[in-house]
Design an enzyme around this catalytic site. Structure first.
Site, PDB file in Angstrom:
ATOM      1  N   ARG A 316      22.899  39.491  63.354  1.00  0.00           N
ATOM      2  CA  ARG A 316      24.203  39.771  62.519  1.00  0.00           C
ATOM      3  C   ARG A 316      25.529  38.380  62.985  1.00  0.00           C
ATOM      4  O   ARG A 316      25.766  38.059  61.700  1.00  0.00           O
ATOM      5  CB  ARG A 316      24.736  40.826  63.641  1.00  0.00           C
ATOM      6  CG  ARG A 316      26.090  41.477  62.997  1.00  0.00           C
ATOM      7  CD  ARG A 316      26.227  42.426  63.482  1.00  0.00           C
ATOM      8  NE  ARG A 316      25.836  44.052  64.520  1.00  0.00           N
ATOM      9  CZ  ARG A 316      25.502  44.795  63.398  1.00  0.00           C
ATOM     10  NH1 ARG A 316      26.335  45.045  62.580  1.00  0.00           N
ATOM     11  NH2 ARG A 316      24.599  45.560  63.780  1.00  0.00           N
ATOM     12  N   TYR A 357      27.654  54.299  59.857  1.00  0.00           N
ATOM     13  CA  TYR A 357      27.634  53.934  61.140  1.00  0.00           C
ATOM     14  C   TYR A 357      28.971  53.733  61.189  1.00  0.00           C
ATOM     15  O   TYR A 357      29.944  54.070  62.632  1.00  0.00           O
ATOM     16  CB  TYR A 357      27.911  52.703  61.705  1.00  0.00           C
ATOM     17  CG  TYR A 357      25.865  51.979  61.557  1.00  0.00           C
ATOM     18  CD1 TYR A 357      25.053  52.494  62.349  1.00  0.00           C
ATOM     19  CD2 TYR A 357      25.373  50.816  60.306  1.00  0.00           C
ATOM     20  CE1 TYR A 357      23.732  52.630  61.792  1.00  0.00           C
ATOM     21  CE2 TYR A 357      24.612  50.567  60.472  1.00  0.00           C
ATOM     22  CZ  TYR A 357      23.604  51.230  60.023  1.00  0.00           C
ATOM     23  OH  TYR A 357      22.248  51.222  60.986  1.00  0.00           O
ATOM     24  N   CYS A 384      27.315  59.523  43.271  1.00  0.00           N
ATOM     25  CA  CYS A 384      27.575  60.775  43.291  1.00  0.00           C
ATOM     26  C   CYS A 384      27.511  61.290  44.812  1.00  0.00           C
ATOM     27  O   CYS A 384      26.734  62.251  44.949  1.00  0.00           O
ATOM     28  CB  CYS A 384      26.528  61.537  42.342  1.00  0.00           C
ATOM     29  SG  CYS A 384      26.575  60.867  40.993  1.00  0.00           S
TER      30      CYS A 384
HETATM   31  N1  LLP Z   1      15.633  41.575  67.677  1.00  0.00           N
HETATM   32  C1  LLP Z   1      15.322  43.145  67.112  1.00  0.00           C
HETATM   33  C2  LLP Z   1      13.952  43.642  67.644  1.00  0.00           C
HETATM   34  C3  LLP Z   1      15.886  43.688  66.656  1.00  0.00           C
HETATM   35  O1  LLP Z   1      15.349  45.439  66.703  1.00  0.00           O
HETATM   36  C4  LLP Z   1      17.023  43.527  65.639  1.00  0.00           C
HETATM   37  C5  LLP Z   1      18.566  44.411  65.160  1.00  0.00           C
HETATM   38  C6  LLP Z   1      17.060  42.212  66.578  1.00  0.00           C
HETATM   39  C7  LLP Z   1      16.948  40.797  67.021  1.00  0.00           C
HETATM   40  C8  LLP Z   1      19.074  41.383  65.352  1.00  0.00           C
HETATM   41  O2  LLP Z   1      19.906  41.881  66.195  1.00  0.00           O
HETATM   42  P1  LLP Z   1      21.453  41.632  65.809  1.00  0.00           P
HETATM   43  O3  LLP Z   1      21.486  40.008  67.066  1.00  0.00           O
HETATM   44  O4  LLP Z   1      21.440  41.406  64.615  1.00  0.00           O
HETATM   45  O5  LLP Z   1      22.031  42.761  66.339  1.00  0.00           O
HETATM   46  N2  LLP Z   1      21.327  48.026  60.807  1.00  0.00           N
HETATM   47  C9  LLP Z   1      22.135  48.549  62.001  1.00  0.00           C
HETATM   48  C10 LLP Z   1      22.441  47.535  62.788  1.00  0.00           C
HETATM   49  C11 LLP Z   1      20.693  47.186  63.453  1.00  0.00           C
HETATM   50  C12 LLP Z   1      19.796  46.096  64.072  1.00  0.00           C
HETATM   51  C13 LLP Z   1      18.046  46.601  64.826  1.00  0.00           C
HETATM   52  N3  LLP Z   1      17.947  45.499  65.444  1.00  0.00           N
HETATM   53  C14 LLP Z   1      23.647  47.648  61.104  1.00  0.00           C
HETATM   54  O6  LLP Z   1      23.412  47.806  59.906  1.00  0.00           O
HETATM   55  O7  LLP Z   1      24.453  47.711  61.891  1.00  0.00           O
END
Ligand code: LLP
Length: 455
Positions: A316, A357, A384
């Site tokens: 992110r 969320y 829809c």
């Molecule tokens: N590493 C692992 C093992 C992960 O499962 C994730 C994210 C990351 C790294 C990266 O995390 P970040 O830096 O992006 O926070 N769909 C959700 C977010 C799900 C995150 C899943 N794992 C949303 O839209 O907020």
């Protein structure tokens, strides 16, 4: 925030982006026609050329964020790898960008691996994730020679050993550990707590058992431990707790098995600013904090710092703020005493995060970017169901039919979680840099919607 190039005196044309400057893409501005621009590309012209809905990304901002992690590690640690978490947003161009910047890539499925391979991403810099990797995914990962497989469960440990034995290969692995930590974020994206489907728990003794089994597996080389505690985290105290928990495990493993891991992987999780009042601590601050805690722990447990390779998997924080989505306003319904709905030509198919969320976003009208955002509206999609909303009670310029509406901070987990609900073709992705637009993913067509039909 260190990554902001915000100087209102130098850029008097940024008037109405001022309060959004740390939410909008790094190279966002407003041109003399009052149109929002990114990297000197007029978003109103872009929308008329390529149509809406449209995902737009500031390419230089992506590189900047990746480098911010690398620079911060360079300041304080000898051996490290920054692995971009592909699940946040992946396409071939993104894989190439990460490769050009010398990063690693974290993939969490055979599909993400296939895209990385199509982009010729060096396989030795790929980390393979997933809490239930299929036999096929494991075979593919081993066969192409991914750098690390992060093993999630006992069944996988056994399966992977068998596959590697069959192929006469030794695979480097890390073990996914549940440190039992609950960061302050949405419950759907907390992953390191004890009641989590991911990894081996410490409290229940599974982690120690997994270390012992991995050390005994002839075709697996146990390199170290991995913990990802969650996503969209602003309070980094949870990382302190995670490092403490991991070192408690290391201490036990040293004492009982004579084993000291040479790699620690702290996953991702650094939060992004979605609203103007949000100020997530900087990437530099985050890296400094984890390095301090890890250095201290290494000293406490006689672990040689130069022999410890650190991994981080940000998703992110690399892509979220670099991306925006453009829509065209099709209808405005002013319901007296209730709310004003602004309907756009996309919705939950290109951004499921509000429905899933309760995510909140800033939005603005690209063609009147300098006007005050003094209307409060709810931006609804074209799907829809009533849950199809993108922005609830957001501030925006007085909207009119035909306006180009921009939703900010849509670079992470929007395109990657997009669907064809209501058989909506998914939008194109366009990267902007130095006044130029480059389509990296084309818009889907009705033919694409039919491409898998065989009946
Ligand atoms: N590493 C692992 C093992 C992960 O499962 C994730 C994210 C990351 C790294 C990266 O995390 P970040 O830096 O992006 O926070 N769909 C959700 C977010 C799900 C995150 C899943 N794992 C949303 O839209 O907020």
């Amino acid at each position: 925030m260190a990554h902001l190039e915000h100087d209102p005196n130098k850029r008097p044309d940024r008037l109405r982006l001022d309060d959004l400057s740390h939410v909008a893409p790094m190279h966002a501005s407003v041109n003399p026609s009052g149109h929002m621009t990114i990297a000197d590309v007029d978003l109103v012209e872009l929308a008329s050329e390529l149509g809406t809905a449209l995902y737009v990304m500031d390419e230089a901002a992506l590189r900047h964020q990746l480098r911010a992690y690398q620079d911060a590690f360079d300041q304080g640690w000898a051996d490290y790898a920054v692995a971009y978490a592909a699940k946040a947003f992946i396409c071939k161009a993104m894989c190439r960008l990460v490769d050009e910047e010398g990063g690693w890539l974290d993939v969490s499925s055979g599909g993400e691996l296939a895209i990385a391979l199509a982009a010729d991403f060096p396989t030795e810099r790929i980390i393979m994730h997933g809490n239930n990797k299929t036999e096929r995914e494991l075979v593919e990962a081993v066969t192409v020679g991914v750098g690390r497989i992060v093993v999630d469960c006992f069944e996988e440990l056994q399966r992977l050993q068998q596959i590697c034995e069959g192929q006469g290969l030794i695979q480097k692995i890390q073990l996914r550990i549940k440190p039992g930590v609950v960061p302050d974020t949405h419950s759907h994206i907390v992953t390191g707590n004890e009641d989590s489907k991911f990894g081996f728990g410490i409290a229940d003794g599974w982690a120690m058992q997994a270390v012992a089994l991995a050390l005994a597996a002839n075709n697996l080389e146990l390199c170290g431990l991995h913990a990802h505690i969650g996503s969209q985290i602003f309070n980094y105290a949870a990382y302190d707790d995670t490092v403490n928990a991991l070192f408690a495990l290391i201490q036990k493993s040293q004492a009982e098995l004579g084993y000291t891991p040479s790699e620690l992987n702290l996953g991702g999780g650094v939060g992004a600013a979605y609203l103007h009042e949000q100020e997530p601590p900087s990437i530099e601050g985050f890296v400094q904090l984890i390095l301090e805690v890890i250095a201290q722990k290494c000293d406490d447990f006689n672990v040689e710092k130069t022999a410890m390779r650190l991994f981080i998997e940000p998703g992110r924080s690399i892509v979220a703020n670099a991306g925006v989505t453009l829509y065209t306003v099709g209808a405005v319904k002013d319901l007296p005493g209730v709310r004003t709905y602004v309907a756009v030509d996309g919705g939950m198919s290109d951004n499921i995060r509000t429905a899933l969320y309760d995510a909140r976003y800033e939005c603005l009208i690209a063609n009147r970017a300098n006007d005050a955002r003094d209307a409060i509206v709810t931006v609804a999609g074209k799907h829809c169901e009533s849950g199809d909303v993108l922005v609830i009670d957001g501030s925006i310029q007085e909207p009119q039919v035909g306006d180009i509406l921009v939703v900010l901070t849509t670079g992470a987990y929007n395109q990657s979680m997009a669907s064809n609900y209501n058989k909506q073709p998914r939008p194109a992705v366009v990267w902007l840099a130095d006044g130029q637009a480059r389509e990296v993913v084309r818009r889907e067509t009705y033919e694409d919607l039919l491409a898998c039909e065989v009946g």
